[in-house]
Design a protein around this motif. Structure first.
Motif, PDB file in Angstrom:
ATOM      1  N   LYS A 106      -7.132 -13.225 -16.999  1.00 30.28           N
ATOM      2  CA  LYS A 106      -6.630 -13.940 -15.821  1.00 30.28           C
ATOM      3  C   LYS A 106      -6.434 -15.419 -16.123  1.00 30.28           C
ATOM      4  O   LYS A 106      -6.980 -15.956 -17.092  1.00 30.28           O
ATOM      5  CB  LYS A 106      -7.582 -13.764 -14.637  1.00 30.28           C
ATOM      6  N   LEU A 107      -5.640 -16.050 -15.271  1.00 29.06           N
ATOM      7  CA  LEU A 107      -5.413 -17.489 -15.345  1.00 29.06           C
ATOM      8  C   LEU A 107      -6.633 -18.214 -14.798  1.00 29.06           C
ATOM      9  O   LEU A 107      -7.451 -17.629 -14.102  1.00 29.06           O
ATOM     10  CB  LEU A 107      -4.178 -17.871 -14.521  1.00 29.06           C
ATOM     11  N   GLY A 108      -6.732 -19.490 -15.102  1.00 30.47           N
ATOM     12  CA  GLY A 108      -7.809 -20.282 -14.514  1.00 30.47           C
ATOM     13  C   GLY A 108      -8.548 -21.123 -15.524  1.00 30.47           C
ATOM     14  O   GLY A 108      -8.108 -21.314 -16.661  1.00 30.47           O
ATOM     15  N   ASN A 109      -9.693 -21.615 -15.088  1.00 26.65           N
ATOM     16  CA  ASN A 109     -10.518 -22.490 -15.903  1.00 26.65           C
ATOM     17  C   ASN A 109     -11.565 -21.684 -16.669  1.00 26.65           C
ATOM     18  O   ASN A 109     -12.127 -20.724 -16.140  1.00 26.65           O
ATOM     19  CB  ASN A 109     -11.225 -23.530 -15.027  1.00 26.65           C
ATOM     20  N   TYR A 110     -11.825 -22.121 -17.884  1.00 23.42           N
ATOM     21  CA  TYR A 110     -12.802 -21.499 -18.759  1.00 23.42           C
ATOM     22  C   TYR A 110     -13.691 -22.588 -19.354  1.00 23.42           C
ATOM     23  O   TYR A 110     -13.341 -23.772 -19.306  1.00 23.42           O
ATOM     24  CB  TYR A 110     -12.106 -20.727 -19.891  1.00 23.42           C
ATOM     25  N   PHE A 111     -14.817 -22.188 -19.925  1.00 23.44           N
ATOM     26  CA  PHE A 111     -15.708 -23.146 -20.574  1.00 23.44           C
ATOM     27  C   PHE A 111     -16.175 -22.601 -21.919  1.00 23.44           C
ATOM     28  O   PHE A 111     -16.164 -21.390 -22.160  1.00 23.44           O
ATOM     29  CB  PHE A 111     -16.929 -23.458 -19.692  1.00 23.44           C
ATOM     30  N   VAL A 112     -16.580 -23.518 -22.783  1.00 26.75           N
ATOM     31  CA  VAL A 112     -17.265 -23.184 -24.021  1.00 26.75           C
ATOM     32  C   VAL A 112     -18.549 -23.998 -24.003  1.00 26.75           C
ATOM     33  O   VAL A 112     -18.508 -25.223 -23.903  1.00 26.75           O
ATOM     34  CB  VAL A 112     -16.442 -23.533 -25.272  1.00 26.75           C
ATOM     35  N   ALA A 113     -19.695 -23.325 -24.065  1.00 32.71           N
ATOM     36  CA  ALA A 113     -20.997 -23.993 -24.011  1.00 32.71           C
ATOM     37  C   ALA A 113     -21.758 -23.735 -25.301  1.00 32.71           C
ATOM     38  O   ALA A 113     -21.798 -22.607 -25.786  1.00 32.71           O
ATOM     39  CB  ALA A 113     -21.804 -23.486 -22.819  1.00 32.71           C
ATOM     40  N   ALA A 114     -22.348 -24.803 -25.838  1.00 29.57           N
ATOM     41  CA  ALA A 114     -23.229 -24.692 -27.009  1.00 29.57           C
ATOM     42  C   ALA A 114     -24.657 -24.848 -26.522  1.00 29.57           C
ATOM     43  O   ALA A 114     -24.978 -25.789 -25.789  1.00 29.57           O
ATOM     44  CB  ALA A 114     -22.889 -25.764 -28.036  1.00 29.57           C
ATOM     45  N   ARG A 115     -25.515 -23.912 -26.930  1.00 32.15           N
ATOM     46  CA  ARG A 115     -26.923 -23.943 -26.531  1.00 32.15           C
ATOM     47  C   ARG A 115     -27.812 -23.936 -27.771  1.00 32.15           C
ATOM     48  O   ARG A 115     -27.481 -23.302 -28.771  1.00 32.15           O
ATOM     49  CB  ARG A 115     -27.267 -22.732 -25.672  1.00 32.15           C
ATOM     50  N   ILE A 116     -28.931 -24.615 -27.661  1.00 37.50           N
ATOM     51  CA  ILE A 116     -29.936 -24.630 -28.715  1.00 37.50           C
ATOM     52  C   ILE A 116     -31.250 -24.190 -28.086  1.00 37.50           C
ATOM     53  O   ILE A 116     -31.669 -24.763 -27.072  1.00 37.50           O
ATOM     54  CB  ILE A 116     -30.061 -26.030 -29.333  1.00 37.50           C
ATOM     55  N   GLU A 117     -31.849 -23.168 -28.663  1.00 37.58           N
ATOM     56  CA  GLU A 117     -33.095 -22.598 -28.125  1.00 37.58           C
ATOM     57  C   GLU A 117     -32.950 -22.278 -26.636  1.00 37.58           C
ATOM     58  O   GLU A 117     -33.855 -22.504 -25.848  1.00 37.58           O
ATOM     59  CB  GLU A 117     -34.289 -23.529 -28.374  1.00 37.58           C
ATOM     60  N   GLY A 118     -31.753 -21.786 -26.240  1.00 36.40           N
ATOM     61  CA  GLY A 118     -31.508 -21.389 -24.863  1.00 36.40           C
ATOM     62  C   GLY A 118     -31.148 -22.514 -23.909  1.00 36.40           C
ATOM     63  O   GLY A 118     -30.815 -22.265 -22.754  1.00 36.40           O
TER      64      GLY A 118
END
Length: 140
Positions: A106-118
């Motif tokens: 679908k169209l719209g906004n997306y994110f990419v998140a980097a996590r360290i130890e949760g």
């Protein structure tokens, strides 16, 4: 430890801790069909403080849509040693590259998140937009 940056690209490699990137730094993907397959590359730089070297660290990279639904999830571990001659107290940068073949529904906004130890350390966003008339394809 923290993520210094997350960069989107068309393709990225990390060789000898240097990034080699094609089509890097974008934030808008234009599509003409849905669902649409797309190659998406993610580069992440982690800063490892002196006192956190020689330890195993867990990291995650998640791609999701604006509703919080996951599109892709990557998990891994890293351990950074102290090279000979590094000044006492210096942090070290470690860069990681991920090339993914994804399908966007679908169209719209997306994110990419980097996590360290949760714990989330860095996030970037991108938008999937219709480029001209949008054609829906049925998945068989």
């Amino acid at each position: 430890m923290e993520a210094e940056w997350v960069i989107l690209a068309d393709h990225v490699d990390s060789i000898n801790n240097k990034l080699y990137m094609i089509g890097g730094g974008w934030e808008t993907m234009t599509v003409s069909t849905l669902p649409t397959p797309h190659n998406l590359a993610v580069a992440v730089a982690f800063s490892v403080p002196w006192n956190e070297t020689n330890q195993v660290h867990n990291f995650e990279v998640e791609i999701g849509n604006e509703d919080g639904q996951p599109v892709a999830h990557i998990e891994g571990q890293m351990e950074v040693g102290r090279p000979a001659g590094i000044p006492i107290g210096n942090s070290q940068r470690v860069q990681a590259a991920f090339n993914l073949g994804l399908t966007f529904e679908k169209l719209g906004n997306y994110f990419v998140a980097a996590r360290i130890e949760g714990r989330e350390s860095k996030r970037t966003r991108f938008t999937v937009l219709a480029g001209g008339p949008l054609v829906s394809q049925s998945m068989s």
